[in-house]
Design an enzyme around this catalytic site. Structure first.
Site, PDB file in Angstrom:
ATOM      1  N   HIS A  38       0.743  -1.257   0.002  1.00 20.08           N
ATOM      2  CA  HIS A  38       0.049  -0.242   0.132  1.00 20.08           C
ATOM      3  C   HIS A  38       0.763   1.091   0.073  1.00 20.08           C
ATOM      4  O   HIS A  38       0.734   2.190  -0.783  1.00 20.08           O
ATOM      5  CB  HIS A  38      -0.853   0.018   1.238  1.00 20.08           C
ATOM      6  CG  HIS A  38      -1.780   1.243   1.442  1.00 20.08           C
ATOM      7  ND1 HIS A  38      -3.065   0.810   0.626  1.00 20.08           N
ATOM      8  CD2 HIS A  38      -1.773   2.296   1.760  1.00 20.08           C
ATOM      9  CE1 HIS A  38      -3.591   2.351   0.942  1.00 20.08           C
ATOM     10  NE2 HIS A  38      -2.991   2.946   1.663  1.00 20.08           N
TER      11      HIS A  38
ATOM     12  N   TYR B 139       4.154   0.616  -3.042  1.00 20.68           N
ATOM     13  CA  TYR B 139       3.985   0.265  -4.401  1.00 20.68           C
ATOM     14  C   TYR B 139       5.033  -0.598  -4.954  1.00 20.68           C
ATOM     15  O   TYR B 139       5.544  -0.603  -6.119  1.00 20.68           O
ATOM     16  CB  TYR B 139       3.967   1.335  -5.228  1.00 20.68           C
ATOM     17  CG  TYR B 139       2.783   2.364  -5.029  1.00 20.68           C
ATOM     18  CD1 TYR B 139       1.589   2.274  -5.864  1.00 20.68           C
ATOM     19  CD2 TYR B 139       2.505   3.115  -4.209  1.00 20.68           C
ATOM     20  CE1 TYR B 139       0.409   2.927  -5.771  1.00 20.68           C
ATOM     21  CE2 TYR B 139       1.270   3.965  -3.836  1.00 20.68           C
ATOM     22  CZ  TYR B 139       0.407   3.804  -4.820  1.00 20.68           C
ATOM     23  OH  TYR B 139      -0.779   4.768  -4.525  1.00 20.68           O
TER      24      TYR B 139
ATOM     25  N   HIS C 238     -10.826   1.994  -0.953  1.00 23.12           N
ATOM     26  CA  HIS C 238     -11.089   1.545   0.708  1.00 23.12           C
ATOM     27  C   HIS C 238     -11.697   0.214   0.534  1.00 23.12           C
ATOM     28  O   HIS C 238     -12.813  -0.125   1.052  1.00 23.12           O
ATOM     29  CB  HIS C 238     -11.563   2.628   1.359  1.00 23.12           C
ATOM     30  CG  HIS C 238     -10.931   2.789   2.673  1.00 23.12           C
ATOM     31  ND1 HIS C 238     -11.518   3.177   3.641  1.00 23.12           N
ATOM     32  CD2 HIS C 238      -9.471   2.941   3.018  1.00 23.12           C
ATOM     33  CE1 HIS C 238     -10.494   3.504   4.556  1.00 23.12           C
ATOM     34  NE2 HIS C 238      -9.393   3.228   4.340  1.00 23.12           N
TER      35      HIS C 238
ATOM     36  N   HIS D  44     -10.542  -3.348   1.496  1.00 28.38           N
ATOM     37  CA  HIS D  44     -10.838  -4.382   2.246  1.00 28.38           C
ATOM     38  C   HIS D  44     -11.534  -3.651   3.581  1.00 28.38           C
ATOM     39  O   HIS D  44     -12.333  -4.508   4.000  1.00 28.38           O
ATOM     40  CB  HIS D  44      -9.219  -4.660   2.613  1.00 28.38           C
ATOM     41  CG  HIS D  44      -8.559  -5.465   1.636  1.00 28.38           C
ATOM     42  ND1 HIS D  44      -7.374  -5.090   0.845  1.00 28.38           N
ATOM     43  CD2 HIS D  44      -8.977  -6.486   0.990  1.00 28.38           C
ATOM     44  CE1 HIS D  44      -6.839  -6.130  -0.254  1.00 28.38           C
ATOM     45  NE2 HIS D  44      -7.796  -6.783   0.184  1.00 28.38           N
TER      46      HIS D  44
ATOM     47  N   GLN E  63     -10.191   2.420  10.512  1.00 30.41           N
ATOM     48  CA  GLN E  63     -10.317   3.456  11.409  1.00 30.41           C
ATOM     49  C   GLN E  63     -11.744   3.967  11.626  1.00 30.41           C
ATOM     50  O   GLN E  63     -12.609   3.329  11.027  1.00 30.41           O
ATOM     51  CB  GLN E  63      -9.610   4.722  10.434  1.00 30.41           C
ATOM     52  CG  GLN E  63      -8.162   4.254  10.189  1.00 30.41           C
ATOM     53  CD  GLN E  63      -8.425   3.594   8.713  1.00 30.41           C
ATOM     54  OE1 GLN E  63      -9.356   2.953   8.425  1.00 30.41           O
ATOM     55  NE2 GLN E  63      -7.271   3.667   7.924  1.00 30.41           N
TER      56      GLN E  63
ATOM     57  N   THR F 259      -5.190   6.720  13.008  1.00 29.72           N
ATOM     58  CA  THR F 259      -6.385   7.666  13.418  1.00 29.72           C
ATOM     59  C   THR F 259      -6.946   8.496  12.517  1.00 29.72           C
ATOM     60  O   THR F 259      -5.971   9.471  12.032  1.00 29.72           O
ATOM     61  CB  THR F 259      -5.905   8.384  15.030  1.00 29.72           C
ATOM     62  OG1 THR F 259      -5.541   7.347  15.640  1.00 29.72           O
ATOM     63  CG2 THR F 259      -7.144   8.926  15.644  1.00 29.72           C
TER      64      THR F 259
ATOM     65  N   SER G 252      -4.633  -0.858  -5.819  1.00 30.58           N
ATOM     66  CA  SER G 252      -5.111  -1.974  -4.729  1.00 30.58           C
ATOM     67  C   SER G 252      -4.904  -3.349  -5.199  1.00 30.58           C
ATOM     68  O   SER G 252      -5.746  -3.841  -5.890  1.00 30.58           O
ATOM     69  CB  SER G 252      -6.576  -1.603  -4.596  1.00 30.58           C
ATOM     70  OG  SER G 252      -7.271  -2.626  -3.552  1.00 30.58           O
TER      71      SER G 252
END
Lengths: 258, 781
Positions: free
Chosen positions: B61, B64, B111, B113, B262, B339, B573
């Protein structure tokens, strides 16, 4: 003559403050965004707008926390003597939670409840039509003709005006406090989806106080003020009829200024 | 080498087995050989904090590592590129307004997963992250778009698929609506390859004056500038999120992975964005140069190291200064947790006070979310060391470039065996029935249930909303007539047959979509969603996809030039596969950004007048591989539409010229469901409230009727008034293209299609409306 001066309030979570301010400026008023915790003197303003959004992330109930903020006491004091106050969407919810709308008793008399909508539960965004519900002029409807159809979007999860008080709606009708109602594109007021997008009693889209200087409206006139904002209209910068709400405020302030 | 005061992990003397065990115990996904490479880089054994840093920085991620070598082939340069895909967002030129050059800021991420594991939060934080990427370029955020891929809503996992689809849509609405960013475009496909692995991509647009761009690196002469973090107090959420994004989702590990997702807080974000706009204003006023970066993968570590390293500085950070919401977190969690709702600033000392005041007093962040604030945690150093202190101990001290350089792999790729053939399908007897089936297919049907859940016109800039046309359009700058158009595309069924052509088609279709409203394609972004790069066949899909994007971008040209349509932002991804090891259908999801000089000229797909003429450009061909028509017959086929680049760009630019000259009333591109669907959707209009019918009458005996009507070969159908027919023809002639007259718009509320005097289709608008508005609703029910 000095331009009418409008304060657009921003509570944490509101999100329509800029375009609402811009529409005031577009019709020739002065406007300024005032944060919830601002120490600014509010007496210099001629009117106030609480814009749409999710003040305090709709915690507990939409609008209820902002309604109890200190700045609202100050605003109430200012509008007591006839200054203007407009609540749009979340702003409308806040005004109902303060009791300023419908303002017949010194307490909360109505609620703006979760939508009842067969297609989408929760937040619903769509273009609807509204029109005047009566012929009484107030600060916000000066330029509308009877039966004039206004195309305007709704964007809310809790927009259904309701009340437990069985006599209240009768009183509102008698007092001519129901300002706008949802209708179809021909102007027919029928209490069914999609004409009525949220199930509001009596197709109520906007209510004023008895004096007509405070109004709570669920649809967003600031998003429908120019032709280019309206789907399938000829795209140009001409004004549409939704902007007349802001123009009406301007004229009312100018004419009622001492 | 850098001195540290905390314990070193003795990797050097551990056996491979015990190292493997140690890594697993500590939830570190570095391989044994990668772990040993750290010693080479830093000249000693690492501390646990350092080991975690490399774990994140060397994840797929963040680094790369598998894709970088392949991505180099993409064209990223063109005269209109202000910033290519090197920082948090790319920037392409909008134009000059009152002498000032404006840039469109674009970011495109996935986003996937997190959304599969906790769909609401996963999708919401996806929106949250992309907003930060655009904001941190100094831009005003204007709009988002969401390409979504879900499993088969009628298959064996249908309940889970429906649950995930509904929750993802709720998550996007719950976040974007609350912050107040209009949702401008998007698409939804259902397909069983996404049963165990949905795709949630998100695109965000912003606007910035070129001179006001804030970069994702420390400004010049930044020595001793302060490193300020702002936002939510740090907790342990999303720790290892980057590493998680690079793992295959294992059902059993699902519980433990939940911690890697998160927690979204759109309410805080709403206030943070407004406070940050105020910082922009003050910095501009005081002529202060800043560095600014979103905290995404890798948290404080990733943002601070890249901000400093990219301008050849080092950093000294004291983790005791970081505001936290959980006591006694280990240093590597404080440092690397993901976070949400946080940013990092590089700020000259003289401006720090102003910056802190805006966040902490004017916008009173701590009253918005408990203990949220802005706080200085360290400084930029001239030496290029990355020195991190915690409780008076140095827990990390390594060359900063070692942290940011990353690693690279040359992955093997191998063409898988693909045995696809065209079916022998009998010609249907009842075309009306087939036509309605196509309209009610969830991949074709109206997505109003989805986009009516999104706020599409907050900010008051929306001109063409989601669902009204092939692309969305917003006003770019107040008082100017510039508009920005956006569309997203990729057909997974094409990808299954041919990942190269699927990517080519995605680029071509996204450009057609932009052209269909009259805007001019200016740039592309790509989010490349594929399987496991360690499996040569699956990696091959990725390589083919990149080749397809390259070929299309280089051959479809920017208008009136031979420059490629540049790729200015993107994301890869990998590891999108089920626990059984089946990869998703290869999905190079493309967004195209278009510029409209005068938004008053924009048109939508809905028919506007009776007794006008409908025209077709783009010949119908036997190209039904992966089509909706084959899908409803439960076959896949082989002939994916091939793109003749010259013809395609001529078609796109001829349409743009026609709209620019005000010659078309409506226009719609031909894609899913073929020419029939295009015409039906023009009749219905985005809100399915159309009341103008059409009578199509042509003589075309060379192809079977089902192939004429349902082939997805590229093209456009458009509406022209009598008086403009010749002008339109002249424009197309200039591009060496012939347009075919299809028929007329009529008063009667029906669609009739006749070929060589034989009626094939005759349907009332009401029937088409019912089919088109029910398919998607039923899929989600």
């Amino acid at each position: 003559m000095q331009k009418p001066k409008i304060a657009v309030l921003y509570f944490p979570g509101n999100n329509c403050e800029e375009e609402t301010r811009d529409r005031c400026i577009d019709v020739g008023m002065d406007a300024k965004i005032i944060r919830w915790n601002s120490k600014e003197n509010l007496s210099e303003f001629d009117g106030f707008i609480i814009p749409g959004g999710f003040s305090y992330e709709d915690r507990i109930r939409a609008g209820v926390i902002a309604a109890k903020e200190k700045i609202m006491d100050k605003v109430e004091k200012e509008v007591d003597n006839g200054k203007l106050l407009l609540g749009i969407c979340n702003g409308a919810q806040i005004l109902v939670e303060t009791g300023l709308i419908p303002g017949l008793k010194d307490k909360v008399e109505m609620a703006v409840a979760p939508n009842i909508n067969p297609l989408v539960s929760g937040y619903y965004d769509a273009w609807v039509y509204i029109k005047l519900s009566n012929n009484k002029k107030n600060a916000f409807n000066q330029f509308y003709k009877n039966n004039e159809i206004i195309k305007v979007p709704v964007a809310h999860g809790e927009g259904r005006f309701i009340t437990k008080d069985k006599n209240l709606i009768k009183k509102l009708i008698k007092n001519k406090q129901i300002i706008f109602q949802y209708c179809d594109n021909k102007g027919k007021v029928e209490n069914k989806y999609p004409t009525n997008p949220n199930g509001a009693v009596n197709n109520i889209a906007a209510i004023s106080n008895k004096e007509g200087n405070i109004m709570a409206i669920m649809p967003h006139p600031e998003r429908a003020s120019f032709n280019w904002q309206v789907p399938n209209s000829i795209k140009n910068n001409s004004k549409t009829n939704a902007i007349k709400i802001f123009e009406s405020m301007k004229r009312y302030i100018e004419e009622n200024k001492l | 080498m850098g001195e540290v005061d905390s314990d070193l992990i003795d990797i050097e003397s551990m056996s491979d087995e015990s190292l493997k065990y140690f890594l697993k115990q500590n939830a570190i996904s570095l391989t044994v050989s990668e772990s040993r490479r750290i010693i080479e880089l830093i000249g000693r054994n690492p501390t646990l904090t350092e080991l975690h840093i490399f774990n994140i920085q060397w994840s797929e991620h963040s680094s790369y590592k598998s894709s970088r070598a392949v991505l180099k082939m993409l064209p990223t340069k063109a005269p209109n590129v202000i910033l290519g895909p090197v920082e948090d967002s790319g920037i392409v030129e909008l134009g000059k307004i009152n002498g000032e050059k404006y840039g469109i800021v674009v970011s495109h991420e996935s986003h996937n997963h997190p959304s599969q594991v906790v769909p609401y939060e996963g999708a919401a934080t996806g929106v949250g992250g992309i907003l930060r990427d655009v904001l941190c370029m100094g831009a005003k955020i204007l709009a988002t778009a969401d390409p979504l891929r879900f499993g088969n809503p009628n298959g064996q996992n249908k309940n889970k698929v429906k649950y995930i689809a509904n929750e993802v849509i709720n998550g996007i609405a719950g976040y974007g609506n609350a912050v107040g960013i209009p949702n401008l475009a998007g698409d939804v496909y259902f397909n069983e390859s996404f049963d165990d692995n949905c795709l949630v991509n998100v695109v965000c647009l912003g606007i910035v004056k070129e001179k006001d761009i804030i970069h994702s690196y420390a400004p010049k002469n930044a020595k001793d500038y302060e490193i300020v973090i702002v936002g939510k107090p740090t907790d342990n959420s999303g720790f290892g999120g980057a590493a998680f994004a690079s793992l295959i989702i294992d059902e059993e590990a699902r519980e433990s992975n939940r911690g890697a997702v998160q927690v979204p807080d759109p309410f805080l974000k709403n206030v943070l964005i407004r406070a940050t706009y105020e910082v922009f204003r003050q910095a501009k006023k005081q002529n202060v140069k800043l560095g600014f970066k979103d905290m995404g993968a890798g948290g404080i570590m990733c943002s601070s190291s890249e901000l400093c390293s990219d301008s050849d500085f080092g950093a000294e950070i004291n983790l005791d200064k970081v505001h936290v919401s959980i006591k006694d977190l280990p240093p590597y969690i404080i440092f690397c947790s993901e976070t949400q709702e946080r940013f990092t600033w590089i700020c000259p000392k003289k401006f720090t006070k102003t910056l802190l005041k805006i966040y902490n007093e004017d916008f009173a962040l701590s009253t918005i979310a408990k203990n949220a604030k802005a706080v200085a945690i360290g400084k930029v150093t001239k030496n290029q060391d990355y020195k991190i202190k915690y409780r008076d101990k140095i827990v990390c001290n390594v060359p900063i470039k070692a942290v940011t350089r990353g690693i690279q792999y040359q992955r093997a790729f191998k063409e898988p065996i693909r045995n696809f053939a065209e079916p022998k399908l009998e010609e249907p007897k009842n075309y009306n029935e087939i036509a309605l089936k196509i309209l009610s297919n969830p991949n074709v049907a109206s997505k109003e249930k989805c986009y009516k859940h999104y706020d599409r016109n907050v900010m008051g800039n929306s001109i063409i909303e989601s669902g009204q046309a092939d692309a969305g359009l917003i006003r770019a700058v107040p008082k100017s007539k510039y508009g920005i158009a956006l569309s997203v595309d990729s057909n997974p069924r094409y990808g299954k047959i041919n990942p190269y052509l699927s990517a080519v088609n995605a680029v071509a279709e996204s450009m057609r979509n932009i052209a269909a409203i009259g805007a001019v394609p200016a740039a592309l972004t790509d989010c490349l969603n594929y399987g496991n790069p360690e499996k040569p066949e699956q990696f091959n899909d990725f390589v083919e996809g990149v080749k397809g994007i390259k070929a299309a971008a280089e051959n479809l040209y920017l208008r009136k030039t031979k420059n490629p349509v540049p790729i200015i932002s993107g994301n890869v991804s990998f590891y999108n596969e089920s626990s059984k090891g089946n990869a998703i259908d290869p999905s190079a999801i493309i967004a195209c950004i278009g510029v409209m000089r005068n938004y008053e000229k924009a048109i939508t797909m809905k028919l506007k007048k009776q007794k006008t003429n409908l025209f077709l450009v783009g010949n119908r061909k036997d190209e039904l591989g992966g089509s909706v028509y084959y899908e409803i017959n439960n076959i896949l086929g082989a002939n994916v539409p091939d793109i003749n680049f010259k013809e395609h760009r001529n078609m796109v630019y001829a349409i743009i010229d026609c709209i620019d000259n005000g010659l078309l009333l409506s226009c719609h591109d031909i894609s899913d469901g073929g020419m029939f669907t295009t015409i039906a959707e023009m009749i219905l209009g985005g809100n399915a409230d159309g009341n103008i019918g059409a009578e199509i009458n042509f003589n075309y005996p060379y192809l079977r009727n089902d192939k004429i009507l349902f082939s997805e070969s590229p093209g456009f159908v458009f509406e022209v008034e009598d008086k403009n027919i010749n002008k339109v023809k002249t424009i197309f002639k200039k591009y060496n293209l012939i347009v075919h007259k299809l028929g007329k718009t009529i008063k009667k509320d029906s669609l009739k299609i006749i070929n060589s005097k034989k009626t094939i289709i005759n349907l009332s608008i009401e029937k088409m409306k019912k089919a088109w508005t029910s398919g998607f609703v039923d899929a989600l029910k």
